[in-house]
Design a protein around this motif. Structure first.
Motif, short mmCIF file in Angstrom:
data_model
loop_
_atom_site.label_atom_id
_atom_site.label_comp_id
_atom_site.label_asym_id
_atom_site.label_seq_id
_atom_site.Cartn_x
_atom_site.Cartn_y
_atom_site.Cartn_z
N LEU A 230 -0.45 4.85 -4.32
CA LEU A 230 0.52 3.86 -3.82
C LEU A 230 0.06 2.66 -3.22
CD1 LEU A 230 2.78 6.67 -2.34
CD2 LEU A 230 3.36 5.47 -4.47
N GLN A 231 0.56 1.75 -3.81
CA GLN A 231 0.02 0.39 -3.63
C GLN A 231 1.19 -0.76 -3.47
OE1 GLN A 231 -3.15 -0.36 -2.89
NE2 GLN A 231 -3.92 1.90 -3.63
N TRP B 1 4.17 -2.51 2.01
CA TRP B 1 3.13 -2.22 2.98
C TRP B 1 2.57 -0.74 2.94
CZ3 TRP B 1 3.20 0.63 7.61
CH2 TRP B 1 2.12 0.79 8.24
N VAL B 2 1.44 -0.53 2.76
CA VAL B 2 0.75 0.90 2.99
C VAL B 2 0.08 1.15 4.22
CG1 VAL B 2 -0.31 2.78 1.77
CG2 VAL B 2 1.00 1.24 0.46
N LYS C 155 -2.91 5.93 5.10
CA LYS C 155 -1.97 6.26 3.67
C LYS C 155 -1.04 7.51 4.15
CE LYS C 155 -4.62 4.21 0.71
NZ LYS C 155 -4.00 3.12 0.01
N LEU D 6 4.53 4.04 4.36
CA LEU D 6 4.61 2.97 3.52
C LEU D 6 6.02 2.31 3.84
CD1 LEU D 6 6.36 3.55 0.82
CD2 LEU D 6 4.22 4.85 0.25
N VAL E 265 7.22 -1.52 -2.88
CA VAL E 265 6.27 -1.14 -1.89
C VAL E 265 5.69 -2.49 -1.07
CG1 VAL E 265 4.21 0.10 -1.14
CG2 VAL E 265 5.64 0.94 -2.87
N SER F 234 -1.03 9.82 -2.66
CA SER F 234 -0.79 8.69 -1.72
C SER F 234 -1.97 7.55 -1.88
CB SER F 234 -1.33 9.29 -0.12
OG SER F 234 -0.13 10.15 0.15
#
Length: 222
Positions: A94-95, A54-55, A59, A62, A52, A91
């Motif tokens: 998620l990072q 970018w998020v 939210k 990504l 990942v 969501s």
């Protein structure tokens, strides 16, 4: 703590009843195949593995990237969770910097192919992919969409925006913007008129016909 808050941390995907593709495929390969031999956009179910990078502040989406390329994961799909509440809870976890498997439907998207997830599994932490060297032709044509790059430019304006800051930049007569999340250290106005090199994920702003209007760089920090 509800079980659905724990399963991503344990490496167990949501929606386990859904059949998965056998093995993750390279992002660039699945994008190419989705376009068809003559550029006709076809949908198919795939599994991709990537970090990942970018998020979105809201939210709802990504970017993930592997060694071959990057792709947008559209989290507005309600098919990958039992309810909107479940989707929102997951969501939030998620990072950037997480290695994930995403199984879902590869669709044309508004500008480039995207994945509508049916299942997302967090495998652990991973370093970000190395940024691509700055190619103005590729960046301003949208060819770097979804990839981490190191872009150059002269800072013209810095303004507060939803979720953080927006930096307006120019490079040899062409303009683009970079966004910085609220959690990052703010860029000082002293940067204005200075030449900078910024590393972030390239995305595209496009019109209703899917035509590129402007590339945009999504930063995690200054």
């Amino acid at each position: 703590m509800p079980l659905r808050w724990l399963v991503p941390l344990l490496g167990i995907g949501l929606g386990g009843e859904i059949g998965r593709a056998d093995e993750p495929v390279a992002i660039a390969k699945c994008i190419w195949e989705s376009m068809g031999e003559r550029g006709s956009k076809q949908s198919q179910q795939v599994t991709v593995r990537g970090v990942v990078t970018w998020v979105a502040a809201n939210k709802l989406g990504l970017l993930i990237e592997d060694d071959s390329g990057g792709i947008y994961v559209n989290l507005t799909s309600t098919r990958w969770a039992d309810s909107t509440t479940d989707r929102e809870l997951f969501s939030e976890q998620l990072q950037p910097g997480q290695l994930v498997d995403v199984y879902g439907e590869l669709t044309a998207g508004g500008y480039s192919p995207q994945i509508m997830p049916l299942d997302v599994t967090v495998l652990g932490a991973a370093p970000p992919p190395p940024p691509q060297p700055f190619s103005p032709e590729r960046f301003f044509s949208g060819a770097e969409n979804g990839r981490r790059i190191c872009a150059e430019g002269i800072v013209q304006q810095i303004e507060s925006s939803f979720g953080g800051q927006t930096i307006h930049l120019a490079y040899r007569g062409r303009r683009y913007r970079a966004t910085l999340p609220r959690s990052a250290t703010r860029i000082p106005n002293a940067w204005i008129d200075g030449t900078v090199a910024l590393t972030g994920a390239a995305t595209a702003i496009f019109n209703t016909r899917g035509e590129l209007l402007e590339p945009r760089l999504r930063l995690l920090g200054a």
